[in-house]
Design an enzyme around this catalytic site. Structure first.
Site, PDB file in Angstrom:
ATOM      1  N   CYS A  71      -0.784 -90.430 -11.159  1.00 39.91           N
ATOM      2  CA  CYS A  71       0.006 -91.517 -10.572  1.00 39.91           C
ATOM      3  C   CYS A  71      -0.686 -92.065  -9.326  1.00 39.91           C
ATOM      4  O   CYS A  71      -1.325 -91.327  -8.578  1.00 39.91           O
ATOM      5  CB  CYS A  71       1.396 -91.037 -10.180  1.00 39.91           C
ATOM      6  SG  CYS A  71       2.380 -90.328 -11.506  1.00 39.91           S
ATOM      7  N   ASP A  72      -0.533 -93.345  -9.117  1.00 44.09           N
ATOM      8  CA  ASP A  72      -0.999 -93.938  -7.866  1.00 44.09           C
ATOM      9  C   ASP A  72      -0.173 -95.185  -7.575  1.00 44.09           C
ATOM     10  O   ASP A  72       0.333 -95.835  -8.502  1.00 44.09           O
ATOM     11  CB  ASP A  72      -2.477 -94.306  -7.918  1.00 44.09           C
ATOM     12  CG  ASP A  72      -3.015 -94.658  -6.537  1.00 44.09           C
ATOM     13  OD1 ASP A  72      -3.265 -93.721  -5.750  1.00 44.09           O
ATOM     14  OD2 ASP A  72      -3.155 -95.845  -6.216  1.00 44.09           O
ATOM     15  N   GLN A  73      -0.046 -95.480  -6.300  1.00 40.10           N
ATOM     16  CA  GLN A  73       0.720 -96.659  -5.896  1.00 40.10           C
ATOM     17  C   GLN A  73      -0.064 -97.455  -4.875  1.00 40.10           C
ATOM     18  O   GLN A  73      -0.593 -96.897  -3.904  1.00 40.10           O
ATOM     19  CB  GLN A  73       2.066 -96.253  -5.311  1.00 40.10           C
ATOM     20  CG  GLN A  73       2.984 -97.432  -4.999  1.00 40.10           C
ATOM     21  CD  GLN A  73       4.317 -96.975  -4.411  1.00 40.10           C
ATOM     22  OE1 GLN A  73       4.360 -96.509  -3.279  1.00 40.10           O
ATOM     23  NE2 GLN A  73       5.392 -97.081  -5.183  1.00 40.10           N
ATOM     24  N   ALA A 108       1.214 -97.139 -10.771  1.00 40.43           N
ATOM     25  CA  ALA A 108       0.460 -96.936 -12.001  1.00 40.43           C
ATOM     26  C   ALA A 108       0.590 -95.500 -12.480  1.00 40.43           C
ATOM     27  O   ALA A 108       0.648 -94.563 -11.679  1.00 40.43           O
ATOM     28  CB  ALA A 108      -1.006 -97.275 -11.781  1.00 40.43           C
TER      29      ALA A 108
END
Length: 213
Positions: A71-73, A108
């Site tokens: 996950c990444d933001q 994401a």
């Protein structure tokens, strides 16, 4: 079909672990141990995908027969990406910049796996949930009071919209988990497409609906 014996979250974030745990899935967490800030891209949307993919792949290379969730933001304002603030002063400046305007949070998620019959690491799925955040006009005193709460730390937006930070906004996206960096509804939907349904079978092993070649 591909056999998966465990689910791994490529993150040391307690926020992300708590959300995923609440969905009823059995998993373990493992930090990706990469410097995500070395990954750059002019498009904030694409940047979130690249960083999530790097995290998922980094952990998947160390696992066997596992489905890894990366996950990444990223935060987009004025067409530019913003990373986490380092100091309280920087966080306050960030809130002054965002106040009275709109910005986007791109959350994401990438599924990757390394399993028998698969050569190397295979990216199974990648998707992004974007939340429109409309911050209201803020007084200097409000900003100072919020920064003093400490909620700005560790957040790309310098706020926690699910807590005291809700006071900063006029409106924001409907999926609060997505705002927190884990778009749970999309994750559950994509997992069901692969053959993982936490309501029916929360524990591995799972036979995934993917080609192993």
């Amino acid at each position: 079909m591909a056999l998966v014996e465990e689910l791994v979250l490529a993150s040391s974030s307690k926020f992300r672990q708590n959300i995923l745990s609440a969905l009823g899935l059995e998993f373990r967490a493992q930090d990706a141990s990469i410097n995500e800030y070395e990954i750059v891209h002019v498009d904030p949307f694409e940047l979130s995908v690249l960083r999530a993919k790097a995290k998922a792949r980094a952990v998947a290379t160390k696992c066997s027969n596992a489905l890894v969730i990366g996950c990444d933001q990223t935060l987009e304002f004025g067409g530019h990406s913003f990373d986490k603030a380092v100091t309280a002063e920087e966080a306050a400046e960030r809130l002054r910049l965002f106040a009275g305007s709109e910005h986007k949070l791109h959350s994401a998620v990438v599924f990757a796996m390394s399993a028998e019959g698969i050569d190397g690491v295979k990216v199974v799925d990648a998707f992004v949930s974007t939340s429109l955040m409309r911050m209201r006009s803020l007084t200097g005193r409000e900003i100072d009071r919020y920064i003093a709460s400490g909620e700005w730390e560790g957040s790309v937006g310098c706020y926690q919209a699910e807590n005291l930070g809700a006071n900063l906004f006029a409106s924001y996206g409907e999926d609060l988990h997505s705002i927190m960096g884990v778009p749970s509804l999309m994750i559950l939907s994509r997992l069901r497409n692969l053959g993982i349904n936490p309501l029916l079978k929360p524990n591995p092993p799972w036979d995934l609906n993917i080609d192993s070649d």
